[in-house]
Each structure stands twice: as C-alpha cells, then as structure tokens.
Design an enzyme around this catalytic site. Structure first.
Site, PDB file in Angstrom:
ATOM      1  N   GLY A  12       0.775  -1.234   0.000  1.00 27.06           N
ATOM      2  CA  GLY A  12       0.000   0.000   0.000  1.00 27.06           C
ATOM      3  C   GLY A  12       0.809   1.288   0.000  1.00 27.06           C
ATOM      4  N   LEU A  81      -4.056  -6.454  -7.393  1.00 20.72           N
ATOM      5  CA  LEU A  81      -3.670  -7.522  -8.308  1.00 20.72           C
ATOM      6  C   LEU A  81      -4.829  -8.472  -8.575  1.00 20.72           C
ATOM      7  CD1 LEU A  81      -0.100  -8.253  -6.908  1.00 20.72           C
ATOM      8  CD2 LEU A  81      -0.807  -6.617  -8.657  1.00 20.72           C
ATOM      9  N   ASN A  98      -6.403   3.205 -12.586  1.00 21.77           N
ATOM     10  CA  ASN A  98      -5.388   2.230 -12.190  1.00 21.77           C
ATOM     11  C   ASN A  98      -4.008   2.811 -12.413  1.00 21.77           C
ATOM     12  OD1 ASN A  98      -4.334  -0.441 -11.521  1.00 21.77           O
ATOM     13  ND2 ASN A  98      -3.863  -0.640 -13.689  1.00 21.77           N
ATOM     14  N   HIS A 100      -0.306   1.659 -13.415  1.00 23.56           N
ATOM     15  CA  HIS A 100       0.415   0.525 -14.007  1.00 23.56           C
ATOM     16  C   HIS A 100       1.899   0.874 -14.072  1.00 23.56           C
ATOM     17  CE1 HIS A 100       1.033  -3.081 -16.378  1.00 23.56           C
ATOM     18  NE2 HIS A 100       1.821  -2.365 -17.158  1.00 23.56           N
ATOM     19  N   ASP A 141      -5.498  -3.102 -19.076  1.00 17.63           N
ATOM     20  CA  ASP A 141      -4.565  -1.989 -19.321  1.00 17.63           C
ATOM     21  C   ASP A 141      -4.881  -1.243 -20.614  1.00 17.63           C
ATOM     22  OD1 ASP A 141      -3.163  -2.587 -16.965  1.00 17.63           O
ATOM     23  OD2 ASP A 141      -1.835  -3.985 -17.998  1.00 17.63           O
ATOM     24  N   GLU A 171       5.277   6.602  -9.755  1.00 15.57           N
ATOM     25  CA  GLU A 171       3.963   6.207  -9.240  1.00 15.57           C
ATOM     26  C   GLU A 171       3.465   7.108  -8.115  1.00 15.57           C
ATOM     27  OE1 GLU A 171       3.134   2.021  -8.618  1.00 15.57           O
ATOM     28  OE2 GLU A 171       4.877   1.475  -9.842  1.00 15.57           O
TER      29      GLU A 171
END
Length: 197
Positions: A12, A81, A98, A100, A141, A171
């Site tokens: 997380g 996941l 999302n 990725h 994706d 990210e």
C-alpha cells in the site's frame, strides 16, 4: 467533495501517497473506503492507522453493496492484483483508475503486473520505463490514459531496483496528481482520449 475507494493487494505505498496528499490538502477528496482482496495486505493496516474504513472483500455482490453504502464516487486501483469485472466497470464507467508500472502500451496486458512487469523490462534491456495512470476498461490496461511519467533506468541492475525507482520517481507522484485532477473536475474523456482541462 468526492469520495473515493482505494483497492490494494499488498503493502500500500501508493495508498500511503494518496493518504498523505488528502491529509496535506492537495487532493480535494476523501478516501471513504480501502478494499483488499488479501486479508494480510499491509495496505489495510495503513488505512486503519489513518482512521479510514478498511475491509477485505472477495465477494463481488458485497463489494458493490459496500461501495454504494459508502457513497463512493470513483475507485482507485493502487497495486490491486485482480482483474476488475465487466459488471463493476459498467457501474463505474471511466470512474475506475489504475496505476500501471510501465509506459503503456509497453509491458502491459494480461500477465503484466507487479514485479513481473519489471522483470520483462529488465530482460528486454530498455533504457527508460515509467508508470501510467489510466481508466479501467474491459481490455486489461487498455483504458484511456490519464497521466504518464518516464524514468531513466539505465543504472538499475535488478527488477527490484527498477520497481523501487519507478515507485518513488513516478507512481507516488502521478497517482495523487491524477486523483487531484479528477476531484477538481479537470479530467474529461472524449473518443477514448483523456483531456486535462
């Protein structure tokens, strides 16, 4: 103020970046619920430590019920996941984003998740990788891209080094930024392309 749910499967760290941004006031939104498909996911503990409701939910009917009960406006997948069902996608069209760990369309699609992405990147010998925030569609994706950030990985020698570098340099930056933009009404999708207003 929009309420959003965050789905996690592991430690997380992207969730923590979102929690920090909400607490600092850079995201004008509220995390109403954190969901994991794994009971032992440390992300659940992170949420509870921040006073956020956190639950392990594997049943889809219960998940949809809880999202409705918590009045969730949109969903953020932060290291989740599991494949999102067409039913859930249809309930939240262009409302599920999302993160990725590559520059889509490279190193993405079925089987490309977590450390596996970075292993493939390393094996291919690419010099630049990065991260992508995109909306979720029925194609893995394949939804509209919101933000991307490139990272130089020339010096990285292992998949774990690549993973760490991309987490910290891409990210943890672009996921809170995408959520901030969305909460401020700055994200618009037209013809499968995202426009930042």
């Amino acid at each position: 103020m929009l309420r959003f749910a965050v789905f996690v499967s592991g430690g997380g760290t992207n969730l923590q970046a979102l929690i920090d941004a909400v607490q600092e006031g850079t995201i004008n939104g509220e995390i109403g619920l954190v969901v994991s498909n794994r009971k032992a996911a440390y992300g659940l503990e992170r949420a509870r430590n921040a006073g956020i409701k956190a639950e392990c939910i594997k049943d889809e009917d219960l998940l949809i019920q809880r999202l409705a009960e918590e009045k969730i406006d949109f969903i953020v997948l932060a290291g989740y996941l599991a494949i999102i069902s067409e039913r859930l996608i249809s309930l939240y069209p262009n409302k599920i984003m999302n993160i990725h760990p590559s520059l889509i369309p490279s190193f993405c699609g079925p089987g490309y998740y977590g450390i596996h992405v970075h292993e493939k990147v390393l094996a291919r010998g690419v010099k630049v990788s990065g991260a992508t925030v995109h909306f979720v569609s029925e194609v893995v994706d394949g939804g509209p891209i919101i933000l991307q950030k490139a990272v130089d990985i020339v010096e990285c020698e292992t998949a774990e080094e690549i993973q760490t570098k991309i987490l910290h340099e891409a990210e943890h930056t672009i996921l809170p930024e995408a959520v901030r933009l969305y909460c401020n009404g700055k994200v618009k999708v037209e013809n499968e392309r995202v426009h930042i207003l």
